[in-house]
Design a protein around this motif. Structure first.
Motif, mmCIF file in Angstrom:
data_model
loop_
_atom_site.group_PDB
_atom_site.id
_atom_site.type_symbol
_atom_site.label_atom_id
_atom_site.label_comp_id
_atom_site.label_asym_id
_atom_site.label_seq_id
_atom_site.Cartn_x
_atom_site.Cartn_y
_atom_site.Cartn_z
ATOM 1 N N GLY A 112 0.817 -1.208 0.000
ATOM 2 C CA GLY A 112 0.000 0.000 0.000
ATOM 3 C C GLY A 112 0.850 1.256 0.000
ATOM 4 N N VAL A 113 0.194 2.382 0.141
ATOM 5 C CA VAL A 113 0.892 3.677 0.161
ATOM 6 C C VAL A 113 1.242 4.037 1.604
ATOM 7 C CG1 VAL A 113 0.725 6.136 -0.404
ATOM 8 C CG2 VAL A 113 -0.355 4.431 -1.904
ATOM 9 N N GLY A 114 0.202 4.175 2.431
ATOM 10 C CA GLY A 114 0.414 4.425 3.851
ATOM 11 C C GLY A 114 0.355 3.075 4.554
ATOM 12 N N HIS A 115 0.385 3.072 5.851
ATOM 13 C CA HIS A 115 0.296 1.785 6.558
ATOM 14 C C HIS A 115 -1.069 1.769 7.214
ATOM 15 C CE1 HIS A 115 2.223 -1.382 9.300
ATOM 16 N NE2 HIS A 115 2.284 -1.833 8.086
ATOM 17 N N ARG A 116 -2.104 1.426 6.441
ATOM 18 C CA ARG A 116 -3.472 1.578 6.904
ATOM 19 C C ARG A 116 -4.193 0.231 6.948
ATOM 20 N NH1 ARG A 116 -6.059 6.591 3.796
ATOM 21 N NH2 ARG A 116 -7.280 6.625 5.706
ATOM 22 N N ASP A 117 -5.160 0.139 7.834
ATOM 23 C CA ASP A 117 -6.000 -1.060 7.928
ATOM 24 C C ASP A 117 -6.990 -1.014 6.757
ATOM 25 O OD1 ASP A 117 -7.985 -2.916 8.443
ATOM 26 O OD2 ASP A 117 -8.213 -2.376 10.564
ATOM 27 N N TRP A 118 -6.794 -1.887 5.800
ATOM 28 C CA TRP A 118 -7.595 -1.831 4.563
ATOM 29 C C TRP A 118 -9.065 -2.153 4.808
ATOM 30 C CZ3 TRP A 118 -3.830 -4.506 0.499
ATOM 31 C CH2 TRP A 118 -2.733 -3.646 0.309
ATOM 32 N N THR A 119 -9.389 -2.797 5.923
ATOM 33 C CA THR A 119 -10.798 -3.116 6.184
ATOM 34 C C THR A 119 -11.575 -1.880 6.627
ATOM 35 O OG1 THR A 119 -10.496 -3.675 8.533
ATOM 36 C CG2 THR A 119 -10.195 -5.460 6.934
ATOM 37 N N ARG A 120 -10.859 -0.803 6.963
ATOM 38 C CA ARG A 120 -11.530 0.388 7.496
ATOM 39 C C ARG A 120 -11.574 1.532 6.496
ATOM 40 N NH1 ARG A 120 -11.740 -0.435 13.175
ATOM 41 N NH2 ARG A 120 -12.262 1.737 13.545
ATOM 42 N N LEU A 121 -11.140 1.295 5.268
ATOM 43 C CA LEU A 121 -11.082 2.370 4.281
ATOM 44 C C LEU A 121 -12.335 2.394 3.411
ATOM 45 C CD1 LEU A 121 -7.373 2.071 3.036
ATOM 46 C CD2 LEU A 121 -8.301 3.437 4.922
ATOM 47 N N THR A 122 -12.644 3.571 2.871
ATOM 48 C CA THR A 122 -13.726 3.658 1.890
ATOM 49 C C THR A 122 -13.222 3.024 0.592
ATOM 50 O OG1 THR A 122 -12.946 5.755 0.992
ATOM 51 C CG2 THR A 122 -14.476 5.881 2.865
ATOM 52 N N THR A 123 -14.140 2.788 -0.320
ATOM 53 C CA THR A 123 -13.764 2.182 -1.603
ATOM 54 C C THR A 123 -12.691 3.009 -2.297
ATOM 55 O OG1 THR A 123 -15.973 1.290 -1.832
ATOM 56 C CG2 THR A 123 -14.665 1.426 -3.842
#
Ligand code: ZN
Length: 224
Positions: A112-123
């Protein structure tokens, strides 16, 4: 019992002294150089060595400074999952470092780009993580980037679908156990500073204790 077509994926993060500020809880995933080398020796001399696949997450500078030369020394290869938002920042790989890894016959994937929880992102946020990181890495590498590893190992059915739709051929989790060679979802075994040799031996020989499988299954989140 090990089935044909199964292999074990061992996942590392940072090695040695971190050269950047760590995220909360991240220190548990950093290994000392000595511990890392001991584990690589175990992998290199393991009877099932050809069934063991090695990955690294986060794109730390130690991927090239420490890991790649030690892998080469033992005739091992690995796939490095890079966070494109950190490329060139202190403690992380530069674009040149990534090209050097490719020249050393290592593989590059997206984290990914940032280190984010993908289950919590918008589409649209998740599509950005998947598409922008893929495009940037392909531009740097001059080759296709076909695999993604999911930050923190978090995923659900919707995340997997979007990874597939973004053109990836494989999604790496941290679910533990063995993976199918041709499978889209590929569970990995993350090595932590506290991981004991006995646990590592179980992982390398494809044996995962039942309690661990249960715990890992609980990490999988499903969106209703
Ligand atoms: Zn990560």
């Amino acid at each position: 019992m090990t089935r044909a077509g199964e292999y074990r994926i061992v996942n590392f993060h940072g090695i040695g002294a971190p050269l950047r500020e760590l995220e909360p809880g991240e220190a548990d995933y950093w290994l000392s150089r000595d511990r890392f080398l001991a584990i690589l020796d175990r992998i290199a001399s393991h009877p099932a060595r050809e069934r063991i696949y090695i990955t690294f997450d986060d794109g730390n500078a130690s991927d090239l400074l420490i890991a790649a030369p030690e892998l080469r020394r033992r005739g091992l290869r690995a796939e490095f999952f890079v966070l494109t938002g950190r490329i060139g920042k202190e403690g992380s790989l530069t674009a040149d470092d990534i090209r050097t890894l490719i020249a050393l016959e290592m593989r590059i994937g997206s984290h990914g780009v940032g280190h984010r929880d993908w289950t919590r992102l918008t589409t649209s946020e998740l599509n950005y993580e998947l598409e922008a990181s893929k495009a940037r890495l392909e531009e740097i590498c001059g080759c296709r980037v076909n695999a993604a590893s999911m930050p923190f190992g978090w995923y659900n059915a919707s995340v997997l679908k979007r990874i597939r739709n973004a053109g990836y051929k494989a999604a790496y989790s941290s679910g533990g156990g063995s993976a199918e060679v041709e499978g889209f979802l590929r569970p990995r075994n993350s090595v932590r500073s506290e991981t004991a040799d006995s646990t590592l031996d179980d992982v390398l020989s494809g044996q995962v204790p039942f309690w661990r499988r249960l715990r890992n299954a609980a990490r999988t989140k499903f969106r209703v």
